[in-house]
Write an enzyme that holds these catalytic residues in place. Structure first.
Site, PDB file in Angstrom:
ATOM      1  CB  SER A  76      -0.260  -4.673  -7.468  1.00 54.46           C
ATOM      2  OG  SER A  76       0.085  -4.249  -6.347  1.00 54.46           O
ATOM      3  CG  HIS A 112      -3.333  -4.186  -2.543  1.00 52.20           C
ATOM      4  ND1 HIS A 112      -2.859  -5.682  -2.171  1.00 52.20           N
ATOM      5  CD2 HIS A 112      -2.360  -3.478  -3.250  1.00 52.20           C
ATOM      6  CE1 HIS A 112      -1.554  -5.567  -2.998  1.00 52.20           C
ATOM      7  NE2 HIS A 112      -1.382  -4.527  -3.640  1.00 52.20           N
ATOM      8  CG  HIS A 140       3.216  -2.844  -0.399  1.00 52.07           C
ATOM      9  ND1 HIS A 140       1.570  -2.960  -0.247  1.00 52.07           N
ATOM     10  CD2 HIS A 140       3.562  -3.858  -1.493  1.00 52.07           C
ATOM     11  CE1 HIS A 140       1.221  -3.573  -1.389  1.00 52.07           C
ATOM     12  NE2 HIS A 140       2.323  -4.070  -2.161  1.00 52.07           N
ATOM     13  CE1 TYR A 145       3.116   1.004  -1.300  1.00 55.17           C
ATOM     14  CE2 TYR A 145       4.889  -0.530  -2.030  1.00 55.17           C
ATOM     15  CZ  TYR A 145       3.449   0.090  -2.076  1.00 55.17           C
ATOM     16  OH  TYR A 145       2.634  -0.786  -2.773  1.00 55.17           O
ATOM     17  CD  GLU A 146       0.531  -0.404   2.382  1.00 56.59           C
ATOM     18  OE1 GLU A 146      -0.719  -0.355   2.767  1.00 56.59           O
ATOM     19  OE2 GLU A 146       0.901  -1.588   2.247  1.00 56.59           O
ATOM     20  CB  ALA A 148       1.893  -6.379 -10.075  1.00 62.67           C
ATOM     21  CG  MET A 164       7.913  -1.791  -4.723  1.00 62.70           C
ATOM     22  SD  MET A 164       7.180  -0.388  -4.897  1.00 62.70           S
ATOM     23  CE  MET A 164       7.789   0.438  -6.549  1.00 62.70           C
ATOM     24  CB  SER A 165       5.211  -7.257  -2.252  1.00 65.67           C
ATOM     25  OG  SER A 165       5.218  -7.905  -3.395  1.00 65.67           O
ATOM     26  CG  ASN A 202       6.319  -2.686 -14.843  1.00 66.49           C
ATOM     27  OD1 ASN A 202       5.942  -3.273 -14.125  1.00 66.49           O
ATOM     28  ND2 ASN A 202       7.507  -2.143 -14.660  1.00 66.49           N
ATOM     29  CG  HIS A 239       0.045   1.634  -9.301  1.00 65.00           C
ATOM     30  ND1 HIS A 239       0.318   0.247  -8.842  1.00 65.00           N
ATOM     31  CD2 HIS A 239      -1.252   1.466  -8.362  1.00 65.00           C
ATOM     32  CE1 HIS A 239      -0.164  -0.194  -7.989  1.00 65.00           C
ATOM     33  NE2 HIS A 239      -1.284   0.465  -7.735  1.00 65.00           N
TER      34      HIS A 239
END
Ligand code: NOS
Length: 289
Positions: free
Chosen positions: A35, A66, A88, A90-91, A118, A221-222, A245, A261
């Site tokens: 990201s 992306h 991902h 979550y997609e 990230a 998440m990746s 973060n 985000h």
């Protein structure tokens, strides 16, 4: 007709042929841009660009930040292919679909996978903007019974039961540490453990505390499913997290401790120069060796 979620060897081969013929290249290094780190692919010289939607049987990426294209060309003299935009869980895609492009890379000739992401920093010593070289992972989705390798195994890719110890290439980690020193950013470089959660929600405080207790330094998440797929087909893996973060592991009312985000993208944008330099110097070393 291709079942949306399974990619037989022949289909992956077809996609790889499309890319090697279309680019006239057999790339040796594969890069996955995290990201806000799309500029890693912008460094590529004489790029041949393949929009995901124009690649037969390829998924399309839906996440802001992306781009959704494959870039093939040279970097520091080495032949490379980069994913500007990853997939991902979550997609809504199964993990095997998320990491299918890694197999495409393999059949294109890729020997080294560079995966970047990230991530939120859980280790209290990490500051926003630091880089964590991944030396291991905790696969939370795997704990929950999910893996990109589920289903019938095709031994042309790798074994049914692949070992994952030493997944993150030690030589490449050591080289990256040396490069960090040469760049004068050694105090911003760490080595640590990454964990991937399903997302798309960020974590609760209790979850972050639990991850910390498990020895996790950064969370995202990746990446993990891509690394598993790459190790299964015996690619050398180098991966790092840009800490975008800091994750709060104590309860507090402060709103600014909530991950978002926009912050992730802004930090990545700010630090992409350092990330680009690290990647290009490491590729140069691999190419010269
Ligand atoms: N990402 C994060 N994922 C989980 N927890 C975090 O604190 C965090 N920071 C960055 C969302 O902003 C995107 O960035 C990563 C995730 O992988 C997600 O794709």
């Amino acid at each position: 007709v291709l079942n949306e979620d399974t990619y037989p060897y022949e289909v992956i081969e077809e996609i790889a042929d499309f890319i090697t013929k279309g680019s006239g290249m057999r790339p040796r290094i594969g890069i996955i841009c995290g990201s806000g780190l799309g500029s890693l692919a912008d460094m590529i010289q004489d790029p041949k660009i393949f929009e995901y939607e124009k690649i037969p049987n390829f998924p399309v990426s839906t996440v802001e930040g992306h781009a959704g294209r494959l870039v093939v060309g040279t970097l520091e003299g080495a032949t490379v292919m980069a994913m500007q935009g990853r997939f991902h869980f979550y997609e809504g895609y199964p993990l095997a679909k998320c990491s299918m492009p890694v197999r495409v890379m393999k059949l294109c000739g890729v020997e080294y996978l560079f995966a970047t992401n990230a991530a939120g920093g859980i280790n209290p010593r990490f500051a926003v903007g630091d880089i964590m070289l991944m030396h291991d992972h905790v696969n939370m989705l795997g704990f929950a019974g999910n893996s990109p390798l589920q289903g019938p195994n095709d031994p042309r890719f790798g074994p049914r039961f692949p070992a994952l110890v030493n997944s993150y290439n030690k030589d490449l980690i050591n080289k990256a540490i040396e490069i960090g020193k040469a760049m004068g950013i050694e105090s911003n470089i760490h080595v640590g453990v990454y964990s991937c959660l399903g997302g798309p929600n960020y974590e609760t405080i209790a979850e972050l505390k639990a991850l910390r207790m498990m020895g996790v330094d950064a969370v995202g998440m990746s990446t993990v499913h891509e690394v598993i797929t790459a190790r299964h087909c015996d690619m050398k893996v180098f991966a790092f997290s840009l800490i975008t973060n800091k994750c709060a592991t104590e309860y507090s009312d402060k709103k600014d401790e909530e991950a978002n985000h926009e912050e992730v993208m802004a930090v990545a944008k700010n630090r992409q120069k350092a990330c680009c330099e690290l990647v290009s110097r490491l590729i140069r070393e691999i190419h010269m060796a």
